[in-house]
Design a protein around this motif. Structure first.
Motif, PDB file in Angstrom:
ATOM      1  N   ALA A  12       3.575  40.247-101.386  1.00 43.52           N
ATOM      2  CA  ALA A  12       3.674  41.660-101.769  1.00 43.52           C
ATOM      3  C   ALA A  12       2.403  42.431-101.450  1.00 43.52           C
ATOM      4  CB  ALA A  12       3.975  41.778-103.262  1.00 43.52           C
ATOM      5  N   ARG A  13       1.302  41.712-101.223  1.00 49.71           N
ATOM      6  CA  ARG A  13       0.038  42.357-100.912  1.00 49.71           C
ATOM      7  C   ARG A  13      -0.221  42.411 -99.402  1.00 49.71           C
ATOM      8  NH1 ARG A  13      -3.897  43.320-104.565  1.00 49.71           N
ATOM      9  NH2 ARG A  13      -2.908  41.887-106.028  1.00 49.71           N
ATOM     10  N   THR A  14       0.618  41.713 -98.629  1.00 56.32           N
ATOM     11  CA  THR A  14       0.392  41.608 -97.183  1.00 56.32           C
ATOM     12  C   THR A  14       1.483  42.284 -96.366  1.00 56.32           C
ATOM     13  OG1 THR A  14      -0.697  39.475 -97.551  1.00 56.32           O
ATOM     14  CG2 THR A  14      -0.018  39.977 -95.288  1.00 56.32           C
ATOM     15  N   PHE A  15       2.737  42.130 -96.796  1.00 56.21           N
ATOM     16  CA  PHE A  15       3.887  42.599 -96.013  1.00 56.21           C
ATOM     17  C   PHE A  15       4.678  43.663 -96.775  1.00 56.21           C
ATOM     18  CE2 PHE A  15       3.187  38.146 -94.676  1.00 56.21           C
ATOM     19  CZ  PHE A  15       2.943  38.353 -93.324  1.00 56.21           C
ATOM     20  N   ASN A  16       5.569  44.350 -96.036  1.00 55.97           N
ATOM     21  CA  ASN A  16       6.415  45.346 -96.702  1.00 55.97           C
ATOM     22  C   ASN A  16       7.552  44.702 -97.485  1.00 55.97           C
ATOM     23  OD1 ASN A  16       8.999  45.310 -95.047  1.00 55.97           O
ATOM     24  ND2 ASN A  16       7.577  45.861 -93.403  1.00 55.97           N
ATOM     25  N   ILE A  39       4.654  51.875 -96.521  1.00 56.18           N
ATOM     26  CA  ILE A  39       4.245  50.521 -96.892  1.00 56.18           C
ATOM     27  C   ILE A  39       3.766  49.784 -95.642  1.00 56.18           C
ATOM     28  CG2 ILE A  39       4.862  48.407 -98.113  1.00 56.18           C
ATOM     29  CD1 ILE A  39       4.924  51.023 -99.781  1.00 56.18           C
ATOM     30  N   THR A  40       2.448  49.813 -95.449  1.00 54.68           N
ATOM     31  CA  THR A  40       1.830  49.197 -94.274  1.00 54.68           C
ATOM     32  C   THR A  40       0.868  48.102 -94.748  1.00 54.68           C
ATOM     33  OG1 THR A  40       0.177  50.965 -94.252  1.00 54.68           O
ATOM     34  CG2 THR A  40       2.098  51.264 -92.866  1.00 54.68           C
ATOM     35  N   GLY A  41      -0.324  48.006 -94.141  1.00 49.75           N
ATOM     36  CA  GLY A  41      -1.286  47.002 -94.564  1.00 49.75           C
ATOM     37  C   GLY A  41      -1.636  47.154 -96.033  1.00 49.75           C
ATOM     38  N   GLY A  42      -1.581  46.072 -96.786  1.00 48.04           N
ATOM     39  CA  GLY A  42      -1.748  46.132 -98.231  1.00 48.04           C
ATOM     40  C   GLY A  42      -0.437  46.016 -98.969  1.00 48.04           C
ATOM     41  N   GLY A  43       0.680  46.137 -98.218  1.00 52.69           N
ATOM     42  CA  GLY A  43       1.999  45.909 -98.797  1.00 52.69           C
ATOM     43  C   GLY A  43       2.340  46.850 -99.939  1.00 52.69           C
ATOM     44  N   GLY A  82      12.017  45.075 -90.621  1.00 49.70           N
ATOM     45  CA  GLY A  82      11.410  43.759 -90.490  1.00 49.70           C
ATOM     46  C   GLY A  82       9.948  43.849 -90.850  1.00 49.70           C
ATOM     47  N   ILE A  83       9.105  43.132 -90.125  1.00 53.79           N
ATOM     48  CA  ILE A  83       7.686  43.067 -90.473  1.00 53.79           C
ATOM     49  C   ILE A  83       6.966  44.372 -90.152  1.00 53.79           C
ATOM     50  CG2 ILE A  83       5.558  41.751 -90.103  1.00 53.79           C
ATOM     51  CD1 ILE A  83       7.272  39.393 -89.286  1.00 53.79           C
ATOM     52  N   HIS A  84       7.504  45.177 -89.276  1.00 48.30           N
ATOM     53  CA  HIS A  84       6.870  46.411 -88.791  1.00 48.30           C
ATOM     54  C   HIS A  84       5.594  46.067 -88.036  1.00 48.30           C
ATOM     55  CE1 HIS A  84       9.308  49.417 -91.500  1.00 48.30           C
ATOM     56  NE2 HIS A  84      10.040  48.742 -90.621  1.00 48.30           N
ATOM     57  N   SER A  85       4.413  46.542 -88.421  1.00 41.28           N
ATOM     58  CA  SER A  85       3.223  46.323 -87.576  1.00 41.28           C
ATOM     59  C   SER A  85       2.008  45.840 -88.341  1.00 41.28           C
ATOM     60  CB  SER A  85       2.875  47.611 -86.815  1.00 41.28           C
ATOM     61  OG  SER A  85       3.905  47.966 -85.914  1.00 41.28           O
ATOM     62  N   ASN A  86       2.225  45.142 -89.455  1.00 39.68           N
ATOM     63  CA  ASN A  86       1.099  44.631 -90.243  1.00 39.68           C
ATOM     64  C   ASN A  86       1.285  43.154 -90.564  1.00 39.68           C
ATOM     65  OD1 ASN A  86       1.504  47.725 -91.371  1.00 39.68           O
ATOM     66  ND2 ASN A  86      -0.623  47.145 -91.032  1.00 39.68           N
ATOM     67  N   GLY A 102      -3.095  52.037 -84.636  1.00 34.96           N
ATOM     68  CA  GLY A 102      -2.787  51.143 -83.520  1.00 34.96           C
ATOM     69  C   GLY A 102      -1.646  50.226 -83.894  1.00 34.96           C
ATOM     70  N   VAL A 103      -1.399  49.234 -83.043  1.00 40.12           N
ATOM     71  CA  VAL A 103      -0.325  48.269 -83.282  1.00 40.12           C
ATOM     72  C   VAL A 103      -0.891  46.946 -83.790  1.00 40.12           C
ATOM     73  CG1 VAL A 103       1.644  47.095 -82.214  1.00 40.12           C
ATOM     74  CG2 VAL A 103       1.048  49.398 -81.495  1.00 40.12           C
ATOM     75  N   GLY A 104      -2.187  46.737 -83.629  1.00 34.48           N
ATOM     76  CA  GLY A 104      -2.807  45.510 -84.112  1.00 34.48           C
ATOM     77  C   GLY A 104      -2.429  44.300 -83.277  1.00 34.48           C
ATOM     78  N   THR A 105      -2.504  43.128 -83.909  1.00 28.29           N
ATOM     79  CA  THR A 105      -2.301  41.886 -83.159  1.00 28.29           C
ATOM     80  C   THR A 105      -0.832  41.589 -82.859  1.00 28.29           C
ATOM     81  OG1 THR A 105      -2.331  40.568 -85.184  1.00 28.29           O
ATOM     82  CG2 THR A 105      -4.425  40.884 -84.047  1.00 28.29           C
ATOM     83  N   LYS A 106       0.052  42.486 -83.236  1.00 25.07           N
ATOM     84  CA  LYS A 106       1.440  42.372 -82.772  1.00 25.07           C
ATOM     85  C   LYS A 106       1.483  42.410 -81.246  1.00 25.07           C
ATOM     86  CE  LYS A 106       6.052  44.273 -83.756  1.00 25.07           C
ATOM     87  NZ  LYS A 106       6.818  45.293 -84.517  1.00 25.07           N
ATOM     88  N   LEU A 107       0.473  43.043 -80.645  1.00 27.71           N
ATOM     89  CA  LEU A 107       0.395  43.091 -79.183  1.00 27.71           C
ATOM     90  C   LEU A 107       0.269  41.695 -78.581  1.00 27.71           C
ATOM     91  CD1 LEU A 107      -1.989  46.147 -78.643  1.00 27.71           C
ATOM     92  CD2 LEU A 107       0.493  46.075 -78.335  1.00 27.71           C
ATOM     93  N   ARG A 108      -0.357  40.773 -79.319  1.00 30.73           N
ATOM     94  CA  ARG A 108      -0.477  39.405 -78.821  1.00 30.73           C
ATOM     95  C   ARG A 108       0.898  38.767 -78.631  1.00 30.73           C
ATOM     96  NH1 ARG A 108      -4.796  37.771 -76.121  1.00 30.73           N
ATOM     97  NH2 ARG A 108      -6.740  38.099 -77.233  1.00 30.73           N
ATOM     98  N   ILE A 109       1.799  39.068 -79.554  1.00 30.82           N
ATOM     99  CA  ILE A 109       3.157  38.532 -79.425  1.00 30.82           C
ATOM    100  C   ILE A 109       3.867  39.183 -78.253  1.00 30.82           C
ATOM    101  CG2 ILE A 109       5.400  38.325 -80.579  1.00 30.82           C
ATOM    102  CD1 ILE A 109       3.934  38.080 -83.206  1.00 30.82           C
ATOM    103  N   ALA A 110       3.669  40.481 -78.056  1.00 34.80           N
ATOM    104  CA  ALA A 110       4.271  41.170 -76.917  1.00 34.80           C
ATOM    105  C   ALA A 110       3.813  40.541 -75.603  1.00 34.80           C
ATOM    106  CB  ALA A 110       3.915  42.658 -76.948  1.00 34.80           C
ATOM    107  N   VAL A 111       2.517  40.212 -75.522  1.00 32.52           N
ATOM    108  CA  VAL A 111       1.983  39.586 -74.310  1.00 32.52           C
ATOM    109  C   VAL A 111       2.561  38.177 -74.142  1.00 32.52           C
ATOM    110  CG1 VAL A 111      -0.109  38.700 -73.212  1.00 32.52           C
ATOM    111  CG2 VAL A 111      -0.122  40.966 -74.273  1.00 32.52           C
ATOM    112  N   SER A 112       2.568  37.403 -75.224  1.00 32.32           N
ATOM    113  CA  SER A 112       3.064  36.023 -75.145  1.00 32.32           C
ATOM    114  C   SER A 112       4.551  35.972 -74.809  1.00 32.32           C
ATOM    115  CB  SER A 112       2.810  35.300 -76.477  1.00 32.32           C
ATOM    116  OG  SER A 112       1.426  35.205 -76.746  1.00 32.32           O
TER     117      SER A 112
END
Length: 308
Positions: A250-254, A203-207, A142-146, A20-30
Motif C-alpha cells: 500500500a506504500r509502494t503501488f496503487n 495514486i503514484t509513488g508512495g501508493g 495495473g501498476i501504472h508507472s511506479n 518521467g516514466v522511470g525504470t519502466k523504460l527498462r522493461i520497454a527496452v528488454s
C-alpha cells in the motif's frame, strides 16, 4: 506558442507539472515494446494537473538516447500523441537529444512537461474536505508507472523473461507490465466542473498511504476498506513473489486504485454515476474521519485481502 484566450478561460490560474516514466523504460527496452511508454509519460503529468482542477492545455516531451533509432522514436512519439488525445491537450513541441557519452546501447530516457489552466474560483485544494465525506476510488490499469525497480528485481530473481507468459495471466509478462497508465483527466474534469468533488489524489509513488494525506486538511484522516475494491492479480503476484507485506504494498503501488476522489455524502451517488458515465470503474472505498491521533490513512481488512 499557445493561445490561452482561445481556450475559453476568463480568469485562469496556470498549473504546471513535469515527470518521467522511470525504470519502466527498462522493461520497454528488454521487451522491445515502446508503444505505450509515451502514453505513460503524458499520464504522469496530466493526472497531476487534474487533481488541482486544471484542464491540460499543452504538453512537451524530452527524448534522450545514445543513438537515435527512428522506428523506436516513432513508437514513443505515437504513444505521446495518443496520451495527449486522451487528455484533450496539444502536443506543441519537444526535444530529441543524441548523447552517446551518456546512454549506452538501446538505453533512452523520457521526460514530460505539461501546463494546464483552471478558473481562479474553481481551483481544487481539498480545503472543504470534512468528516463524513466519502472516498471514491477509480480503478487503475495495473501498476501504472511506479515501483518498477522493485518489479524488475522480482522478475530477475525468478529468472523470468519478458516474453514468458505472465504468472498471473495468459498474456506475455512484458506486455502486461507495460499496460499504460490510465489517464483520468476527462472523467475527473467532468465531475469537478459539475461541482461534485472536494479533493482528488493521483495514486503514484508512495501508493495509497502517502498520496491521500496530501489533500487532507489538518486534523483529518481517511479510513479505507481494503475489501471494497478489486486489487488485481498482478499486485497479488508481486506480493507473493517478492514477499512484500501488505502494508508495504500500500506504500509502494496503487494496488488497483489509480485516482481517489473525496465527495460530500449527499453527492456521492451522483458523483459515482458521473464517473461511470465517463468510462471509469468506481468503488466506494472509505470515509473521511477526525484524525484522533491515528495514522492519516488506515486500511481495514487489508491483511485478509492479501491472504485470500
Amino acid at each position: 506558442m499557445f493561445d490561452i484566450a482561445a481556450a475559453g478561460f476568463n480568469d485562469p490560474i496556470l498549473v504546471a507539472a513535469t515527470d518521467g516514466v522511470g525504470t519502466k523504460l527498462r522493461i520497454a527496452v528488454s521487451a522491445n515494446d515502446h508503444s505505450s511508454v509515451g502514453t505513460d509519460l503524458v499520464a504522469m503529468c496530466v493526472n497531476d494537473l487534474v487533481v488541482q482542477g486544471a484542464e491540460p492545455l499543452f504538453f512537451l516531451d524530452y527524448f534522450a538516447t545514445g543513438k537515435l533509432v527512428p522506428s523506436r522514436a516513432e513508437e514513443v512519439i505515437i504513444g505521446i500523441a495518443n496520451g495527449c488525445k486522451q487528455a484533450g491537450c496539444a502536443l506543441i513541441g519537444g526535444e530529441t537529444a543524441e548523447m552517446p557519452g551518456m546512454y549506452q546501447g538501446d538505453d533512452y530516457d523520457l521526460a514530460g512537461f505539461s501546463v494546464g489552466a483552471v478558473e481562479r474560483h474553481n481551483v481544487l485544494t481539498g480545503a472543504k474536505i470534512a468528516p463524513g465525506d466519502f472516498v471514491l476510488g477509480l480503478k487503475s490499469n495495473g501498476i501504472h508507472s511506479n515501483g518498477f525497480s522493485l518489479v524488475r528485481s522480482i522478475v530477475d530473481n525468478l529468472g523470468l523473461k519478458y516474453d514468458d507468459e505472465a504468472p498471473f495471466s495468459k498474456e506475455p509478462l512484458g506486455a502486461t507490465l507495460l499496460t499504460p497508465t490510465r489517464i483520468y483527466v476527462k472523467s475527473c474534469l467532468s465531475a469537478h466542473n459539475a461541482g461534485l468533488i472536494k479533493g482528488l489524489a493521483h495514486i503514484t509513488g508512495g501508493g495509497l498511504i502517502e498520496n491521500i494525506p496530501r489533500i487532507l486538511p489538518e486534523g483529518l484522516s481517511v479510513q479505507l476498506d481494503g475489501g471494497s475494491w478489486q486489487i488485481g492479480d498482478v499486485f497479488k503476484w508481486l506480493s507473493r513473489a517478492g514477499e512484500i507485506k501488505p502494508e508495504e504494498m500500500a506504500r509502494t503501488f496503487n494496488c488497483g486504485i489509480g485516482m481517489i476522489a473525496i465527495i460530500a455524502p449527499e453527492l456521492m451517488e451522483e458523483a459515482a454515476e458521473k464517473f461511470s458515465e465517463a468510462g471509469e470503474t468506481v468503488y466506494k472505498i472509505g470515509l473521511v474521519l477526525n484524525a484522533d491521533h491515528k495514522e492519516p490513512v488506515e486500511i481495514i481488512n487489508w491483511e485478509e485481502v492479501w491472504e485470500g
